[in-house]
Scaffold this motif. Structure first.
Motif, PDB file in Angstrom:
ATOM      1  N   ASP A  73      -3.715   8.369  -7.771  1.00  0.00           N
ATOM      2  CA  ASP A  73      -3.166   6.860  -7.792  1.00  0.00           C
ATOM      3  C   ASP A  73      -4.239   6.135  -7.812  1.00  0.00           C
ATOM      4  OD1 ASP A  73      -0.756   5.166  -7.694  1.00  0.00           O
ATOM      5  OD2 ASP A  73      -1.836   4.596  -5.804  1.00  0.00           O
ATOM      6  N   VAL A  74      -5.209   6.169  -6.871  1.00  0.00           N
ATOM      7  CA  VAL A  74      -6.242   4.998  -6.738  1.00  0.00           C
ATOM      8  C   VAL A  74      -7.149   5.222  -7.950  1.00  0.00           C
ATOM      9  CG1 VAL A  74      -8.173   4.640  -5.537  1.00  0.00           C
ATOM     10  CG2 VAL A  74      -6.086   5.213  -4.006  1.00  0.00           C
ATOM     11  N   ILE A 104      -4.706  -0.665  -2.126  1.00  0.00           N
ATOM     12  CA  ILE A 104      -4.968   0.736  -1.964  1.00  0.00           C
ATOM     13  C   ILE A 104      -5.221   1.019  -0.221  1.00  0.00           C
ATOM     14  CG2 ILE A 104      -5.920   1.072  -4.430  1.00  0.00           C
ATOM     15  CD1 ILE A 104      -8.784   1.272  -3.035  1.00  0.00           C
ATOM     16  N   GLU A 153      -2.865  13.405  -2.883  1.00  0.00           N
ATOM     17  CA  GLU A 153      -2.175  13.029  -3.976  1.00  0.00           C
ATOM     18  C   GLU A 153      -2.585  11.513  -4.414  1.00  0.00           C
ATOM     19  OE1 GLU A 153       1.820  13.644  -3.075  1.00  0.00           O
ATOM     20  OE2 GLU A 153       1.689  15.609  -3.236  1.00  0.00           O
ATOM     21  N   TRP A 154      -2.722  11.061  -3.272  1.00  0.00           N
ATOM     22  CA  TRP A 154      -3.276   9.451  -3.421  1.00  0.00           C
ATOM     23  C   TRP A 154      -4.462   9.136  -4.222  1.00  0.00           C
ATOM     24  CZ3 TRP A 154      -8.150   7.734  -1.333  1.00  0.00           C
ATOM     25  CH2 TRP A 154      -8.684   8.749  -0.664  1.00  0.00           C
ATOM     26  N   CYS A 196      -7.460   8.516   5.614  1.00  0.00           N
ATOM     27  CA  CYS A 196      -7.542   9.416   4.456  1.00  0.00           C
ATOM     28  C   CYS A 196      -8.837   9.609   3.788  1.00  0.00           C
ATOM     29  CB  CYS A 196      -6.621   8.750   3.488  1.00  0.00           C
ATOM     30  SG  CYS A 196      -6.779   7.570   2.447  1.00  0.00           S
ATOM     31  N   LYS A 242       0.834  -1.203  -0.020  1.00  0.00           N
ATOM     32  CA  LYS A 242      -0.050  -0.067   0.114  1.00  0.00           C
ATOM     33  C   LYS A 242       0.878   1.259   0.088  1.00  0.00           C
ATOM     34  CE  LYS A 242      -4.031  -1.894   2.098  1.00  0.00           C
ATOM     35  NZ  LYS A 242      -5.282  -1.599   3.042  1.00  0.00           N
ATOM     36  N   PRO A 243       0.602   2.034  -0.598  1.00  0.00           N
ATOM     37  CA  PRO A 243       1.247   3.551  -0.673  1.00  0.00           C
ATOM     38  C   PRO A 243       1.232   4.282   0.786  1.00  0.00           C
ATOM     39  CG  PRO A 243      -0.875   3.829  -1.838  1.00  0.00           C
ATOM     40  CD  PRO A 243      -0.866   2.350  -1.661  1.00  0.00           C
ATOM     41  N   ILE A 295       0.379   7.069   2.838  1.00  0.00           N
ATOM     42  CA  ILE A 295      -0.946   8.019   2.783  1.00  0.00           C
ATOM     43  C   ILE A 295      -0.717   9.070   3.906  1.00  0.00           C
ATOM     44  CG2 ILE A 295      -3.260   8.236   2.539  1.00  0.00           C
ATOM     45  CD1 ILE A 295      -2.038   6.971   0.000  1.00  0.00           C
TER      46      ILE A 295
END
Length: 212
Positions: A93-94, A145, A89-90, A201, A80-81, A83
């Protein structure tokens, strides 16, 4: 082993008393006769054996192997990135990951079908094999994610396998999420997925696209 050593030392003391002090009782005479046959004091044999047993008994025992952790299903299928709850910014990407899902004909993903339902998988009269592959891809995507609050699977057409759809969805999700991390609720041709610990988030993000 220590107890055996102590008993052997006590036996050695008793044999020594019989052969060195008593010497006249029938038992003492029997012991002396045996010693004369083997050519070695029985008391010494018992004493040496007892000491060996005590030494072995007091040696440090090896520590038992550490118990292995119970194997559980992976919570995530991918990495997972990182966050930040205050960053957006996420989101791009999602969205990019969702739109790039490799889905077969009859399967598609819809974004923001409803408030706090960012992802909906639509299965339109698909075969059981396409259903399986689509659910696998959708579950892997959700696990890669930031965990959302909800997701949904919508079916169009008859149930080809006869297996309750919520059971199929739950079984697929359990391959990448712990069983206690989510709940599946069936509503006619829809299966809602509710995650108990969504990523922070999503707290102020009811929609991916906030202009709705």
């Amino acid at each position: 082993m220590r107890l055996v050593g102590v008993l052997l030392l006590l036996l050695a003391a008793g044999l020594g008393w019989l052969t060195q002090v008593d010497r006249m009782s029938p038992l003492a005479l029997s012991v002396v006769e045996v010693e004369s046959q083997i050519g070695f004091p029985l008391a010494l044999i018992a004493a040496v054996a007892g000491i060996v047993m005590l030494v072995l008994g007091f040696r440090k025992r090896p520590a038992p192997p550490a118990p292995q952790a119970e194997e559980r299903p992976n919570h995530t299928a991918g990495v997972k990135p990182s966050i930040s709850a205050t960053s957006s910014e996420w989101v791009s990407d999602v969205i990019g990951r969702a739109q790039a899902l490799p889905l077969a004909a009859g399967a598609s993903i819809t974004l923001d079908k409803g408030s706090e339902i960012p992802f909906t998988l639509l299965l339109n009269r698909v075969t059981p094999e396409v259903e399986r592959r689509s659910l696998d891809a959708f579950s892997s995507f959700l696990s890669s994610i930031p965990t959302p609050k909800r997701a949904k699977v919508v079916y169009v057409g008859a149930n080809a396998t006869g297996v309750p759809r919520q059971h199929v969805v739950r079984g697929t999700l359990r391959r990448v999420f712990h069983a206690a991390a989510f709940q599946v609720v069936a509503q006619e041709d829809e299966v809602d997925v509710l995650f108990f610990t969504p990523d922070p988030c999503w707290a102020s993000r009811p929609f991916l696209f906030l202009d709705q």
